[in-house]
Write a protein that holds these residues in place. Structure first.
Motif, PDB file in Angstrom:
ATOM      1  N   GLY A 105       0.809  -1.210   0.000  1.00  0.00           N
ATOM      2  CA  GLY A 105       0.000   0.000   0.000  1.00  0.00           C
ATOM      3  C   GLY A 105       0.846   1.265   0.000  1.00  0.00           C
ATOM      4  O   GLY A 105       0.409   2.288  -0.507  1.00  0.00           O
ATOM      5  N   PHE A 106       2.079   1.174   0.546  1.00  0.00           N
ATOM      6  CA  PHE A 106       2.898   2.398   0.595  1.00  0.00           C
ATOM      7  C   PHE A 106       3.186   2.917  -0.810  1.00  0.00           C
ATOM      8  O   PHE A 106       3.441   4.101  -1.015  1.00  0.00           O
ATOM      9  CB  PHE A 106       4.214   2.146   1.347  1.00  0.00           C
ATOM     10  N   ASP A 107       3.113   2.021  -1.796  1.00  0.00           N
ATOM     11  CA  ASP A 107       3.420   2.456  -3.164  1.00  0.00           C
ATOM     12  C   ASP A 107       2.392   3.453  -3.696  1.00  0.00           C
ATOM     13  O   ASP A 107       2.615   4.083  -4.724  1.00  0.00           O
ATOM     14  CB  ASP A 107       3.590   1.260  -4.104  1.00  0.00           C
ATOM     15  N   ALA A 108       1.277   3.622  -2.969  1.00  0.00           N
ATOM     16  CA  ALA A 108       0.315   4.653  -3.376  1.00  0.00           C
ATOM     17  C   ALA A 108       0.995   6.015  -3.389  1.00  0.00           C
ATOM     18  O   ALA A 108       0.621   6.905  -4.159  1.00  0.00           O
ATOM     19  CB  ALA A 108      -0.872   4.668  -2.424  1.00  0.00           C
ATOM     20  N   ILE A 109       2.002   6.182  -2.544  1.00  0.00           N
ATOM     21  CA  ILE A 109       2.741   7.446  -2.496  1.00  0.00           C
ATOM     22  C   ILE A 109       3.302   7.786  -3.879  1.00  0.00           C
ATOM     23  O   ILE A 109       3.267   8.928  -4.318  1.00  0.00           O
ATOM     24  CB  ILE A 109       3.912   7.352  -1.489  1.00  0.00           C
ATOM     25  N   ALA A 110       3.807   6.754  -4.547  1.00  0.00           N
ATOM     26  CA  ALA A 110       4.458   6.987  -5.833  1.00  0.00           C
ATOM     27  C   ALA A 110       3.475   7.441  -6.903  1.00  0.00           C
ATOM     28  O   ALA A 110       3.879   8.055  -7.890  1.00  0.00           O
ATOM     29  CB  ALA A 110       5.179   5.723  -6.284  1.00  0.00           C
ATOM     30  N   THR A 111       2.191   7.163  -6.727  1.00  0.00           N
ATOM     31  CA  THR A 111       1.253   7.533  -7.788  1.00  0.00           C
ATOM     32  C   THR A 111       0.812   8.987  -7.687  1.00  0.00           C
ATOM     33  O   THR A 111       0.062   9.457  -8.516  1.00  0.00           O
ATOM     34  CB  THR A 111      -0.007   6.645  -7.750  1.00  0.00           C
ATOM     35  N   THR A 112       1.273   9.697  -6.664  1.00  0.00           N
ATOM     36  CA  THR A 112       0.796  11.064  -6.498  1.00  0.00           C
ATOM     37  C   THR A 112       1.806  12.101  -6.966  1.00  0.00           C
ATOM     38  O   THR A 112       1.584  13.288  -6.782  1.00  0.00           O
ATOM     39  CB  THR A 112       0.545  11.356  -5.011  1.00  0.00           C
ATOM     40  N   GLY A 113       2.903  11.634  -7.571  1.00  0.00           N
ATOM     41  CA  GLY A 113       4.008  12.528  -7.926  1.00  0.00           C
ATOM     42  C   GLY A 113       3.620  13.903  -8.461  1.00  0.00           C
ATOM     43  O   GLY A 113       4.256  14.896  -8.148  1.00  0.00           O
ATOM     44  N   GLU A 114       2.551  13.927  -9.271  1.00  0.00           N
ATOM     45  CA  GLU A 114       2.229  15.186  -9.941  1.00  0.00           C
ATOM     46  C   GLU A 114       1.704  16.260  -8.995  1.00  0.00           C
ATOM     47  O   GLU A 114       1.801  17.439  -9.266  1.00  0.00           O
ATOM     48  CB  GLU A 114       1.191  14.927 -11.027  1.00  0.00           C
ATOM     49  N   GLU A 115       1.132  15.817  -7.878  1.00  0.00           N
ATOM     50  CA  GLU A 115       0.565  16.803  -6.959  1.00  0.00           C
ATOM     51  C   GLU A 115       1.539  17.216  -5.866  1.00  0.00           C
ATOM     52  O   GLU A 115       1.200  17.998  -4.992  1.00  0.00           O
ATOM     53  CB  GLU A 115      -0.694  16.243  -6.302  1.00  0.00           C
ATOM     54  N   VAL A 116       2.752  16.670  -5.927  1.00  0.00           N
ATOM     55  CA  VAL A 116       3.686  16.913  -4.840  1.00  0.00           C
ATOM     56  C   VAL A 116       4.536  18.147  -5.115  1.00  0.00           C
ATOM     57  O   VAL A 116       4.975  18.364  -6.246  1.00  0.00           O
ATOM     58  CB  VAL A 116       4.595  15.677  -4.658  1.00  0.00           C
ATOM     59  N   LEU A 117       4.755  18.934  -4.081  1.00  0.00           N
ATOM     60  CA  LEU A 117       5.519  20.174  -4.251  1.00  0.00           C
ATOM     61  C   LEU A 117       6.949  19.905  -4.697  1.00  0.00           C
ATOM     62  O   LEU A 117       7.453  20.494  -5.625  1.00  0.00           O
ATOM     63  CB  LEU A 117       5.532  20.935  -2.924  1.00  0.00           C
ATOM     64  N   ASP A 118       7.591  19.002  -3.984  1.00  0.00           N
ATOM     65  CA  ASP A 118       8.986  18.716  -4.293  1.00  0.00           C
ATOM     66  C   ASP A 118       9.181  17.204  -4.324  1.00  0.00           C
ATOM     67  O   ASP A 118       9.713  16.622  -3.386  1.00  0.00           O
ATOM     68  CB  ASP A 118       9.854  19.370  -3.201  1.00  0.00           C
ATOM     69  N   PRO A 119       8.697  16.568  -5.406  1.00  0.00           N
ATOM     70  CA  PRO A 119       8.641  15.101  -5.406  1.00  0.00           C
ATOM     71  C   PRO A 119       9.999  14.450  -5.184  1.00  0.00           C
ATOM     72  O   PRO A 119      10.101  13.451  -4.477  1.00  0.00           O
ATOM     73  CB  PRO A 119       8.082  14.733  -6.778  1.00  0.00           C
ATOM     74  N   GLN A 120      11.033  15.047  -5.769  1.00  0.00           N
ATOM     75  CA  GLN A 120      12.325  14.362  -5.677  1.00  0.00           C
ATOM     76  C   GLN A 120      12.838  14.269  -4.255  1.00  0.00           C
ATOM     77  O   GLN A 120      13.626  13.406  -3.936  1.00  0.00           O
ATOM     78  CB  GLN A 120      13.344  15.025  -6.592  1.00  0.00           C
ATOM     79  N   ARG A 121      12.349  15.172  -3.399  1.00  0.00           N
ATOM     80  CA  ARG A 121      12.756  15.122  -2.010  1.00  0.00           C
ATOM     81  C   ARG A 121      11.710  14.363  -1.179  1.00  0.00           C
ATOM     82  O   ARG A 121      12.029  13.460  -0.421  1.00  0.00           O
ATOM     83  CB  ARG A 121      12.910  16.557  -1.506  1.00  0.00           C
TER      84      ARG A 121
END
Ligand SMILES: NC(=[NH2+])NCCC[C@H](N)C(=O)O
Length: 618
Positions: A252-268
């Motif tokens: 379930g933690f991989d749900a984090i990876a599907t939100t990349g576009e809404e994240v302010l600073d995804p790489q961090r």
């Protein structure tokens, strides 16, 4: 044959300066809450009890640690991908950009399985849990009115669970009409869930009795199959098969990876929140499983709602109510965490034309992939209605384990590549990169043996070293698989230390060969991309260990799960080889992709652009 290979390894070009219509609003806290919310659910409230009762006894704590290790290694690989690709996506998108189309398709196809079956299993768990609290009123009602008599009764439930069906359908309805997963809602529910977990641990501490970890066989009622008592009542084998079940709890933690576009600073934020949420979840599982088995004997854990049962038994009826609130909050976030990414992956794959185009249609009014959402929701609802939770959990685990394995392999391939597609400031399309690749001069210096051990200590990958590494990675994967299969054949004998020589020889032989291959792989030069914010340490060992742990858990799943899984993969390959391979956007230039997406926005049934590179499979 060559064209086929080229199709397999073609990579998705990265759109430079790609704009997003989604609001960039998520920070590390929200992401971590999302990760914890979609991971911590049935695991705490149901799985601990059932694994303790049937498989591992008090050693369920160790089962959780084993499952955690395999998930954390996979988490590290996800974190590297998340840090590398500044774009929304799941493991599917990442591997399409970095590794190649075929790998991406298999990962994507497995993720679909994970999410659909994952949602179904959580919905089913939800209804079982409620039932457990309501003295089986729902179950009895449906059993009386709609009793099912299907063959293979251990796969199918003996009544259609219309509660789980409606719950799933309702939720996918809500999600398709544009209700964005509200992070606020998620944050509150996750906080409630976490508070309840904390509460259980603290309150439970007052009622622990270490004797419960050391119960002797004659204390167990004779009509109960409680094994031989002690900390490992069902042996190490039980602990390990328990780990395969506990693995479910970490998905379930991989749900984090599907939100990349809404994240302010995804790489961090992506790597940090993946690691934070996995750590928090691991601590929670280990703490609750220890407390729960110390509070009450493992042989008397309840099957449907074990945690409140234990608190009731020790004379804390109030705690039971608190747990119920936490459980409903936790199961809700876990269900949403499984249902939300589901249409997004289908949509992404259909958008790349690896799945049928109609699945990528965006509904004008609601601005959501309506068809993909409803279809996947309906499938999940159907599964939840007819299948038993145990079967669903196994089926989900096999898909997830394969996805994790392939993500780890992708990280390896990425590191040993000579032409990474990760130079995000370069607007050269993959198509062009591939062209130049082919014209590369192949200057192979030194003999094969010298190159195999990299005698010259070269630290720059070239085409030869990257091909060689690919082969070494493939061989080590095959060896790990064979080793694990052999291991499982002799498992009983291994644990009882009575392994015959015809078991020892192949196991040691394959192991030595594996060590040799890993040694050669470790000698090969790796790419150095210092600009990313997170990189998996100890390459190639950590990804290889992840592959080992995941395949080990995979071979412990039952045979029927494997057959059904092979069926699922067969359907996937059928779609890929008859549709995806010829329609995919992998070989289009950026301009063509833009034209294509403009076109499909206007008219989905319009004619598709065919590019010069459209391959003919020969
Ligand atoms: N993405 C998913 N497959 N979600 C299902 C996750 C189940 C979650 N780990 C739980 O214990 O409730």
């Amino acid at each position: 044959m060559f064209a086929l290979w080229r199709a397999f390894v073609r990579r998705k070009p990265i759109e430079k300066n790609e704009s997003t219509r989604l609001k960039k609003c998520l920070g590390t806290t929200e992401l971590t809450a999302l990760g914890i919310g979609s991971t911590l659910g049935i695991g705490i409230y149901v799985i601990i009890g059932t694994v303790a009762y049937r498989q591992a006894g008090p050693s369920v704590v160790i089962s959780f640690i084993i499952a955690a290790i395999s998930s954390i290694f996979a988490g590290l690989c996800y974190a590297e991908f998340g840090a590398l690709v500044p774009k929304a996506g799941s493991a599917y998108v990442y591997s399409y950009i970095c590794v190649g189309e075929f790998m991406a398709f298999i990962i994507g196809w497995n993720l679909i399985l994970e999410y659909i079956i994952g949602a179904a299993s959580v919905a089913r768990g939800y209804s079982n849990y409620l039932d457990g609290i309501l003295d089986n009123k729902i179950k009895n009602f449906f059993k009386d009115t709609l009793h099912l008599k299907l063959p293979h009764t251990n796969w199918f439930s003996d009544y259609p669970d219309l509660f789980a069906f409606s719950l799933t359908l309702l939720l996918s309805g809500v999600l398709s009409f544009g209700v964005k997963e509200s992070t606020q809602f998620n944050l509150i529910f996750t906080a409630v869930n976490f508070f309840v977990v904390f509460y259980c641990v603290i309150v439970g501490l007052f009622k622990i009795d270490f004797h419960n970890w050391n119960i002797s066989k004659n204390e167990i009622p004779t009509d109960i199959d409680g094994g031989k008592g002690g900390f490992f009542p069902f042996g190490i084998k039980g602990t390990i098969s328990g780990a395969a079940t506990c693995f479910y709890s970490f998905v379930g933690f991989d749900a984090i990876a599907t939100t990349g576009e809404e994240v302010l600073d995804p790489q961090r934020s992506l790597p940090i929140s993946i690691i934070l949420s996995l750590t928090a979840v691991t601590i929670a599982y280990c703490a609750v499983s220890a407390i729960q088995t110390l509070m009450w004997p493992y042989w008397d854990q309840n099957n449907d709602a074990p945690l409140p049962y234990v608190f009731k038994q020790v004379g804390y009826p109030f705690a039971q109510k608190v747990i119920t609130v936490g459980a409903l909050a936790g199961l809700s976030t876990s269900l949403i965490g499984a249902m939300f990414p589901m249409p997004r992956i289908i949509y992404a794959m259909a958008n790349d034309r690896l799945l049928f185009r109609f699945l990528s249609r965006i509904n004008e009014r609601f601005k959501t992939p309506l068809i993909a959402t409803m279809l996947s929701g309906f499938l999940a609802a159907l599964m939840a209605t007819f299948f038993n939770i145990g079967e669903l959990a196994e089926m989900m685990s096999i898909g997830t384990l394969l996805a994790y394995t392939l993500v780890a392999i992708s990280i390896l391939i990425l590191r040993y590549q000579n032409q990474p597609n990760t130079d995000f400031d370069n607007d050269q399309s993959t198509a062009q990169i591939m062209m130049t690749n082919d014209n590369d001069e192949n200057i192979y210096q030194g003999s094969f043996i010298k190159r195999l051990f990299n005698w010259k200590n070269s630290d720059q990958p070239d085409q030869f070293s990257s091909h060689l590494s690919m082969i070494l990675i493939a061989i080590s994967f095959v060896l790990v698989f064979i080793w694990n299969f052999t291991f499982i054949i002799f498992e009983d004998k291994i644990w009882s230390l009575t392994l015959p020589y015809y078991g020892i020889i192949p196991l040691i032989g394959i192991f030595l060969l594996f060590i040799f291959v890993v040694f050669c792989l470790a000698r090969q030069p790796k790419t150095r991309n210092e600009s990313t914010s997170f990189r998996v340490p100890l390459i190639p060992y950590i990804p290889l260990f992840s592959v080992f742990a995941n395949t080990y858990l995979m071979v412990h799943l039952n045979q029927m799960t494997w057959f059904r899984f092979i069926g699922w993969m067969f359907i996937g390959f059928l779609i890929y080889f008859s549709y995806g391979i010829v329609k995919s956007v992998g070989y289009l230039t950026q301009e063509e992709i833009n034209r294509l997406s403009l076109k499909s926005d206007d008219d989905c049934d319009g004619e598709q652009i065919h590019n010069d590179n459209d391959i003919i499979v020969n």
